[in-house]
Write an enzyme that holds these catalytic residues in place. Structure first.
Site: not given
Length: 314
Positions: A61, A129
């Site tokens: 992110y 992830h």
């Protein structure tokens, strides 16, 4: 494979209880627009004050920016006042796209970087992830590395965060996960995870974190060009979202309230994770989650074929 369950199917020894709402911290990493660092910190503090004590971030992110800003916001707070979740699987470098890093060494290097940016020496949850194209390596290398760190107490619980309910169900079958994060696949707009993933998690005592419940923002504001799966929405999907909004409006209910509350009604879902980039967004989300919705709304949505007849509702 061991699954730490008791005789009645409940889960024990999987870390602290999760809150009903958690804060997704991708937006404070400039996901959609630049965010002032002081506003980012205020967003985190507001979430904690209102009970959204699960804070979810990832190196991916903003190439570490989300973790950095979250770490700054948490620097003066009691570490036991919140739960911290991050992710592994992608190596980040400033000004370069994230690169796959699902090896055991990649896991360690990723967590070292996350610890540095977040100013912590432990995590309550670490998710694998988006291992969609690296599933075998995630099973063979990533998960054993995380299990060792769980045994050492560096990690409280192990999870996996994905957009594909099918692949996430495969990972659940092949590994010893404590929790899973499914993004965008169990929402008011689409309920694909209901068929396999959610029953499987119930069977194995795995807690589900439902993320992406606005489907990248589409259910927050359905309109031409709105984001869906981080791309402009296709016409047929937009038509479905507008139909949802039409029915909610007829019942004098904000679409966002229905979108927030629907996934939480499933018994496998423990936490709904909502991203926010401003304190006002956090407060609004909490208010919407607590709004009383009429049963007639859910009946009409079922009759219109917009939610499955077997899907639990609030």
């Amino acid at each position: 494979m061991k699954h730490r369950r008791v005789a009645d199917g409940s889960v024990r020894g999987r870390g602290l209880p999760l809150p009903d709402l958690g804060l997704g911290c991708a937006p404070i990493g400039d996901l959609y627009a630049a965010v002032d660092p002081e506003v980012a910190a205020a967003t985190v503090h507001t979430a904690l004050a209102l009970g959204s004590t699960l804070l979810d971030t990832a190196p991916k992110y903003g190439n570490g920016l989300s973790e950095q800003r979250l770490g700054q916001a948490l620097a003066s707070l009691d570490r036991n006042s919140y739960q911290l979740a991050t992710k592994v699987g992608w190596s980040v470098t400033e000004n370069r796209p994230p690169e796959p890093a699902f090896s055991a060494d990649g896991v360690l290097r990723s967590l070292e970087g996350s610890m540095r940016r977040l100013g912590t020496d432990r995590f309550d949850i670490v998710h694998v992830h988006d291992p969609d194209d690296h599933l075998d390596q995630a099973v063979a290398e990533t998960m054993p590395a995380l299990e060792r760190l769980r045994d050492e107490g560096v990690i409280g619980t192990i999870g996996a965060g994905m957009n594909s309910d099918r692949l996430l169900a495969d990972l659940v079958r092949r590994t010893d996960l404590d929790r899973v994060l499914i993004a965008g696949r169990y929402t008011l707009l689409e309920q694909g995870a209901r068929s396999a993933l959610l029953p499987l998690c119930l069977e194995r005592g795995i807690e589900v974190i439902a993320a992406g419940v606005f489907n990248s923002g589409l259910l927050a504001d359905p309109r031409p060009g709105a984001p869906y799966n981080y791309r402009p929405v296709p016409d047929e999907i937009l038509a479905r979202a507008l139909r949802l909004k039409e029915i909610c409006t007829r019942h004098e209910i904000p679409l966002r309230a229905a979108a927030l509350q629907f996934p939480a009604a499933h018994p496998a879902v423990r936490t709904v994770l909502i991203g926010a980039a401003h304190p006002d967004e956090v407060a609004d989300n909490v208010a919407l989650a607590e709004m009383r919705l009429p049963s007639a709304l859910w009946s009409e949505l079922r009759e219109a074929g917009l939610i499955d007849a077997a899907s639990p509702v609030p």
